[in-house]
Design a protein around this motif. Structure first.
Motif, short mmCIF file in Angstrom:
data_model
loop_
_atom_site.label_atom_id
_atom_site.label_comp_id
_atom_site.label_asym_id
_atom_site.label_seq_id
_atom_site.Cartn_x
_atom_site.Cartn_y
_atom_site.Cartn_z
N SER A 344 0.81 -1.22 0.00
CA SER A 344 0.00 0.00 0.00
C SER A 344 0.84 1.27 0.00
O SER A 344 0.33 2.35 -0.30
N HIS A 345 2.13 1.14 0.34
CA HIS A 345 3.00 2.31 0.38
C HIS A 345 3.78 2.52 -0.92
O HIS A 345 4.59 3.43 -1.00
N VAL A 346 3.54 1.68 -1.92
CA VAL A 346 4.24 1.83 -3.20
C VAL A 346 3.68 3.04 -3.93
O VAL A 346 2.46 3.17 -4.09
N PRO A 347 4.52 3.97 -4.40
CA PRO A 347 4.01 5.18 -5.07
C PRO A 347 3.38 4.86 -6.41
O PRO A 347 3.65 3.80 -7.01
N PRO A 348 2.53 5.76 -6.93
CA PRO A 348 1.85 5.50 -8.22
C PRO A 348 2.82 5.35 -9.39
O PRO A 348 2.45 4.75 -10.41
N SER A 349 4.01 5.91 -9.28
CA SER A 349 4.97 5.82 -10.39
C SER A 349 5.63 4.45 -10.46
O SER A 349 6.41 4.21 -11.37
N ARG A 350 5.29 3.58 -9.53
CA ARG A 350 5.89 2.24 -9.50
C ARG A 350 4.79 1.20 -9.69
O ARG A 350 3.66 1.35 -9.20
N GLY A 351 5.11 0.15 -10.43
CA GLY A 351 4.19 -0.95 -10.60
C GLY A 351 4.58 -2.11 -9.71
O GLY A 351 5.75 -2.29 -9.35
N VAL A 352 3.60 -2.93 -9.33
CA VAL A 352 3.84 -4.05 -8.43
C VAL A 352 3.17 -5.30 -8.99
O VAL A 352 2.02 -5.24 -9.44
N GLU A 369 6.44 1.98 -13.60
CA GLU A 369 5.07 1.85 -14.07
C GLU A 369 4.98 1.74 -15.59
O GLU A 369 4.04 1.13 -16.12
N SER A 370 5.96 2.29 -16.32
CA SER A 370 5.91 2.23 -17.78
C SER A 370 5.96 0.81 -18.30
O SER A 370 5.53 0.54 -19.43
N LEU A 371 6.46 -0.12 -17.50
CA LEU A 371 6.54 -1.51 -17.94
C LEU A 371 5.18 -2.20 -17.91
O LEU A 371 5.05 -3.33 -18.39
N SER A 372 4.17 -1.54 -17.35
CA SER A 372 2.83 -2.13 -17.31
C SER A 372 2.25 -2.30 -18.71
O SER A 372 1.27 -3.05 -18.89
#
Length: 623
Positions: A344-352, A369-372
């Motif tokens: 929940s603490h992962v920023p929006p610029s990062r994908g999980v 996130e661009s890798l999404s």
């Protein structure tokens, strides 16, 4: 891209290529007709013709035009295949089909010619949307939608409006036109020029805005985004520059020499540049799955943190990629440093991407996130990372079990040694003392009796008693040599050498005493080797060599016997080998036939910690 879509696209491509080829008028007047110049507006084409820079249409230009269109369609199909959820592939395919359809402008049929004129620049808004909406092709902001709408307005109404007041039949040229413009309302050249200038200014402003947006996105993007977007942006900008430069140099900037005509000939292959670049980038990321498969080699060869994560970073071109492991104890994820992490603490610029095995979380991959936009690539990463974490978990469990087994064997050996020492003490302090006392009593009885027969019987009993005492002492020495406790390994080996019928040479260079369990194991190995040399090897000399450093004790026992010895199951050396392995060491035998036997034991000194080494002095007698 499904099979039905692929068939429809292929069919449309074949029909368009066939239709364009069939519609081309190869008459002398038609191939020099400036109004039919592909990709050019009416005024640009006639200016180029009057400047002598417009080449006659030939089969090479037809082939390059068709190849550019087909290449765009194929590139779009590739992107569509690899990214079925994105619009990029569909947009490129449609742009290629519209490009091919505009080729009917070379026809002498007025309807086909007029339709070709209207379709001349309809592929450009689609190509611009590909660059502006990359990587998905979808327009995310309202201004982007308005911008693309403006591109369509310019590419259709703006271009067509020039033909509303331009009659190619009434325009003077080096090669008079024979084309009939069905869009013509009235031939007003001045109005057509004004419309052309207006369209040109608007197009230039929109081009500058597009360049600014592409450059800004590249500069503000993350490294993975730049790695993917840079070729697309460069391809789009290069295509625009080449196309615009060729057009200007051919129509407005008159330089000496044939280079202007050459630049104008680049307009066809330039069209295919952006689609091919996009297909290349998408294919590169698709084939990055092969790099992920090669990263699987890292699994088993090293811990995950040593090579696997780096291989994933190289494959995805994302140096910021991290792999978290899930901890059941803390009910959260842990990074490489063991710091707790929450999804929940992962920023929006990062994908999980969470990783699970049999419904149980095992880890998570955090990436840019661009890798999404690469679901098939993330799926490969998911599979590889899940397998890697599961392998790591099993490896850790196996290592923990092996450590426990090793400790258990060490405890068994230590417990056996303690029992040996206790048995030796009991024999020394119990049975041996009673036998000595009985021997003393028999000696007194012999001296007190005058009867020869009684004295003979007592003497015989005393002799048997001495034999039993000697055997008992040998038994106690074999169970746990007293000299080992009192004087250490060199003293015990010296005592062994004194009882051996063969010459035994001892070379001791240890200097300090190893732990008791190591001394005992080394003693029994040496004793067994000396016994074998005496009983089986027909040796005439035995050499015992002791060496150790902070890491291990090394024992070498050599004889000059007949050789042929080996470690066999159930043999005396087999049990000693098990003892050495239980202590984390090794026992090897080198015994060529006729070349003697060398037995080498390497016993670790408590993981190389020199604190376990003791100065050479007699340990207190624990009896």
């Amino acid at each position: 891209m499904g099979r039905t879509a692929a068939v429809l696209v292929a069919t449309a491509t074949v029909l368009l290529v066939t239709g364009v080829v069939a519609s081309v008028d190869w008459s002398t007047a038609a191939i020099h007709d400036p109004a039919r110049a592909l990709t050019l507006g009416p005024l640009e084409a006639f200016v180029a013709d009057r400047s002598g820079l417009l080449p006659a249409f030939d089969r090479i230009e037809l082939i390059t035009f068709l190849v550019a269109g087909v290449a765009s369609v194929v590139s779009g199909a590739v992107v569509w295949r690899f990214r079925p959820d994105a619009l990029t592939g569909r947009l490129i395919v449609l742009a290629g089909l519209l490009w091919l359809a505009s080729g009917i402008r070379r026809s002498s049929d007025p309807q086909l010619f007029t339709a070709g004129v209207v379709l001349t620049h309809t592929a450009l808004p689609l190509a611009i949307q590909v660059a502006l909406g990359y990587p998905t092709g979808r327009l995310r902001r309202r201004w982007e939608k308005w911008y693309i709408a403006g591109c369509w307005l310019v590419a259709t109404f703006g271009i067509a409006s020039e033909w509303l007041f331009f009659d190619p039949l009434s325009t003077s040229a080096v090669h008079p036109s024979t084309s009939h413009n069905l869009l013509l309302i009235r031939h007003i050249p001045a109005l057509a020029v004004s419309i052309q200038l207006t369209v040109g200014i608007v197009t230039s402003a929109m081009a500058v805005a597009l360049i600014w947006v592409l450059v800004s996105r590249w500069r503000s993007g993350t490294q993975p985004y730049r790695a993917e977007f840079a070729p697309v942006a460069i391809g789009a900008l290069f295509a625009f520059v080449v196309f615009a430069a060729g057009l200007l140099m051919a129509t407005h900037i008159h330089l000496p020499g044939p280079q202007n005509s050459w630049m104008l000939s680049l307009r066809n292959p330039t069209m295919a540049l952006l689609p091919v670049v996009v297909a290349f980038v998408v294919s590169r990321y698709h084939f990055a799955r092969a790099a992920i498969r090669s990263a699987m080699i890292e699994i088993g060869a090293a811990p995950i943190s040593d090579g696997f994560v780096d291989a994933l970073r190289r494959a995805l071109r994302d140096p910021s990629l991290v792999l978290w492991t899930y901890s059941e104890k803390t009910d959260c994820y842990l990074d490489d440093d063991g710091v707790p992490k929450r999804l929940s603490h992962v920023p929006p610029s990062r994908g999980v991407t969470t990783l699970e095995s049999n419904g149980v979380p095992v880890g998570a991959v955090v990436y840019d996130e661009s890798l999404s936009a690469h679901p098939e690539l993330l799926a490969a990463v998911h599979s590889a990372a899940t397998l890697a974490l599961e392998h790591e978990r099993l490896r850790n469990e196996l290592q923990a079990r092996l450590i426990e087994v090793k400790r258990s064997r060490e405890r068994i050996v230590t417990a056996g040694d303690i029992q040996r020492r206790r048995l030796e003490r009991d024999l020394h302090d119990g049975a041996q003392q009673h036998l000595i006392t009985a021997r003393i009593h028999l000696s007194r009885a012999k001296q007190a009796s005058d009867n020869p027969h009684v004295r003979e019987l007592v003497e015989h009993g005393a002799a048997e008693l001495r034999t039993a005492l000697t055997e008992l002492r040998n038994l106690a020495r074999g169970v746990y040599p007293a000299a080992l406790t009192d004087g250490g390994l060199p003293a015990a080996l010296t005592s062994l050498a004194e009882r051996t019928p063969l010459p035994v040479e001892i070379d001791d260079a240890t200097g300090t005493r190893p732990p008791a369990r190591i001394e005992l194991a080394a003693y029994f190995i040496a004793a067994e080797a000396v016994t074998n040399a005496c009983k089986h090897a027909e040796a005439s000399h035995v050499e015992i060599r002791l060496r150790h450093d902070d890491a291990a004790l090394r024992l070498d026992v050599r004889d000059d016997g007949r050789g042929g010895a080996a470690l066999t199951t159930g043999g005396g050396l087999s049990g000693l080998s098990d003892r050495a392995i239980a202590l984390g060491g090794t026992l090897t035998v080198d015994s060529p036939i006729g070349g003697g036997t060398t037995l080498t034991a390497v016993l670790p000194l408590a993981d190389g910690d020199h604190r376990f080494l003791e100065p050479r002095h007699d340990r207190p007698n624990d009896r």
